[in-house]
Scaffold this motif. Sequence first.
Motif, PDB file in Angstrom:
ATOM      1  N   THR A 116     -34.813 -11.926  -7.670  1.00 10.50           N
ATOM      2  CA  THR A 116     -36.087 -11.275  -7.935  1.00 10.50           C
ATOM      3  C   THR A 116     -36.112 -10.651  -9.333  1.00 10.50           C
ATOM      4  OG1 THR A 116     -37.741  -9.736  -7.087  1.00 10.50           O
ATOM      5  CG2 THR A 116     -35.456  -9.025  -6.965  1.00 10.50           C
ATOM      6  N   LEU A 117     -37.310 -10.596  -9.912  1.00 11.90           N
ATOM      7  CA  LEU A 117     -37.525  -9.878 -11.171  1.00 11.90           C
ATOM      8  C   LEU A 117     -38.360  -8.621 -10.950  1.00 11.90           C
ATOM      9  CD1 LEU A 117     -38.242 -12.714 -13.788  1.00 11.90           C
ATOM     10  CD2 LEU A 117     -36.072 -11.630 -13.211  1.00 11.90           C
ATOM     11  N   VAL A 118     -38.597  -8.267  -9.688  1.00 11.15           N
ATOM     12  CA  VAL A 118     -39.411  -7.083  -9.380  1.00 11.15           C
ATOM     13  C   VAL A 118     -38.769  -5.812  -9.935  1.00 11.15           C
ATOM     14  CG1 VAL A 118     -40.390  -5.680  -7.504  1.00 11.15           C
ATOM     15  CG2 VAL A 118     -40.468  -8.173  -7.380  1.00 11.15           C
ATOM     16  N   ASP A 119     -37.438  -5.788 -10.014  1.00 13.57           N
ATOM     17  CA  ASP A 119     -36.772  -4.609 -10.576  1.00 13.57           C
ATOM     18  C   ASP A 119     -36.949  -4.529 -12.090  1.00 13.57           C
ATOM     19  OD1 ASP A 119     -35.196  -6.940 -10.683  1.00 13.57           O
ATOM     20  OD2 ASP A 119     -33.347  -5.803 -10.861  1.00 13.57           O
ATOM     21  N   ASN A 125     -43.802  -9.217  -8.267  1.00 10.44           N
ATOM     22  CA  ASN A 125     -43.885  -9.130  -6.815  1.00 10.44           C
ATOM     23  C   ASN A 125     -44.790 -10.215  -6.235  1.00 10.44           C
ATOM     24  OD1 ASN A 125     -44.491  -8.366  -4.111  1.00 10.44           O
ATOM     25  ND2 ASN A 125     -44.012  -6.243  -4.575  1.00 10.44           N
ATOM     26  N   TRP A 126     -46.038 -10.231  -6.642  1.00 10.79           N
ATOM     27  CA  TRP A 126     -46.985 -11.185  -6.074  1.00 10.79           C
ATOM     28  C   TRP A 126     -46.707 -12.600  -6.554  1.00 10.79           C
ATOM     29  CZ3 TRP A 126     -52.579  -9.194  -5.066  1.00 10.79           C
ATOM     30  CH2 TRP A 126     -52.503  -8.077  -4.226  1.00 10.79           C
ATOM     31  N   TYR A 132     -42.867 -18.304  -3.006  1.00 13.77           N
ATOM     32  CA  TYR A 132     -42.299 -18.390  -1.660  1.00 13.77           C
ATOM     33  C   TYR A 132     -43.282 -19.073  -0.703  1.00 13.77           C
ATOM     34  CZ  TYR A 132     -41.177 -17.009   3.078  1.00 13.77           C
ATOM     35  OH  TYR A 132     -40.948 -17.043   4.434  1.00 13.77           O
ATOM     36  N   ASP A 133     -44.530 -18.659  -0.739  1.00 14.50           N
ATOM     37  CA  ASP A 133     -45.547 -19.179   0.156  1.00 14.50           C
ATOM     38  C   ASP A 133     -45.786 -20.675  -0.067  1.00 14.50           C
ATOM     39  OD1 ASP A 133     -47.561 -19.298   2.031  1.00 14.50           O
ATOM     40  OD2 ASP A 133     -48.932 -17.962   0.979  1.00 14.50           O
ATOM     41  N   HIS A 142     -36.116  -9.166  -3.170  1.00 14.18           N
ATOM     42  CA  HIS A 142     -37.565  -8.919  -3.182  1.00 14.18           C
ATOM     43  C   HIS A 142     -37.907  -7.883  -2.113  1.00 14.18           C
ATOM     44  CE1 HIS A 142     -41.875  -9.495  -2.793  1.00 14.18           C
ATOM     45  NE2 HIS A 142     -41.835 -10.108  -3.970  1.00 14.18           N
ATOM     46  N   PRO A 143     -38.753  -6.886  -2.437  1.00 13.16           N
ATOM     47  CA  PRO A 143     -39.016  -5.800  -1.484  1.00 13.16           C
ATOM     48  C   PRO A 143     -39.895  -6.165  -0.297  1.00 13.16           C
ATOM     49  CG  PRO A 143     -40.315  -5.504  -3.477  1.00 13.16           C
ATOM     50  CD  PRO A 143     -39.398  -6.654  -3.734  1.00 13.16           C
TER      51      PRO A 143
END
Length: 197
Positions: A116-119, A125-126, A132-133, A142-143
């Motif tokens: 993940t790159l959310v951090d 995030n989206w 993924y979807d 990923h949170p």
Amino acid sequence: MRTNSNALGAPFIETQAKVLAHLTEKYAANRKVEADKVGEPIIWARGPEDAKKLVRAFMADPNTKIDFLSDLTAYDNKDGEDGDERFVLVYQLYSLELHTRIRVKCLLGEIQPAETLVDIWEGANWLEREVYDMFGIKFNGHPNLRRIMMDERFSGHPLRKEYPIKQREGFSDNIAFHLGANPLEVSTHVQISEESK
């Protein structure tokens, strides 16, 4: 007054060429570096951990100054055109200060997760949820990794090349439509005929 469109793009092309040369000099060890049709640099990470490492390095590097994730997507490499793995994960990075772009590509196996790159960027995030979807690629760390576009009851991942183009998935428990004061009865359950399969 007429202007030469090539002259307007010259500074961008020169800057992108400098970034490409820098990536080739500093980051090309065991990595493929190339340019797309408009001269924007592409670097192939050695794996998902290396892709995240490159993103952090480009943020700290004064010659790249990456500070914005423009997009994160993927494509199905089932035909093997870009390597032996099933998917290619694509990070579109941008420097607001230098006005330059870098594309990081990473090959992933069918069940291999990405990082993940959310951090680093909350906006990832989206984007990661969409990947993924649509493809079924999971992201370690990923949170809240769950569907974002398709119904939670939907089975499969519609951008995989083996997904049947005419497949429809009706749900018997859909909420009925209520259109206006005198709504028409609408069936939300779709029957799939043998011909359309």
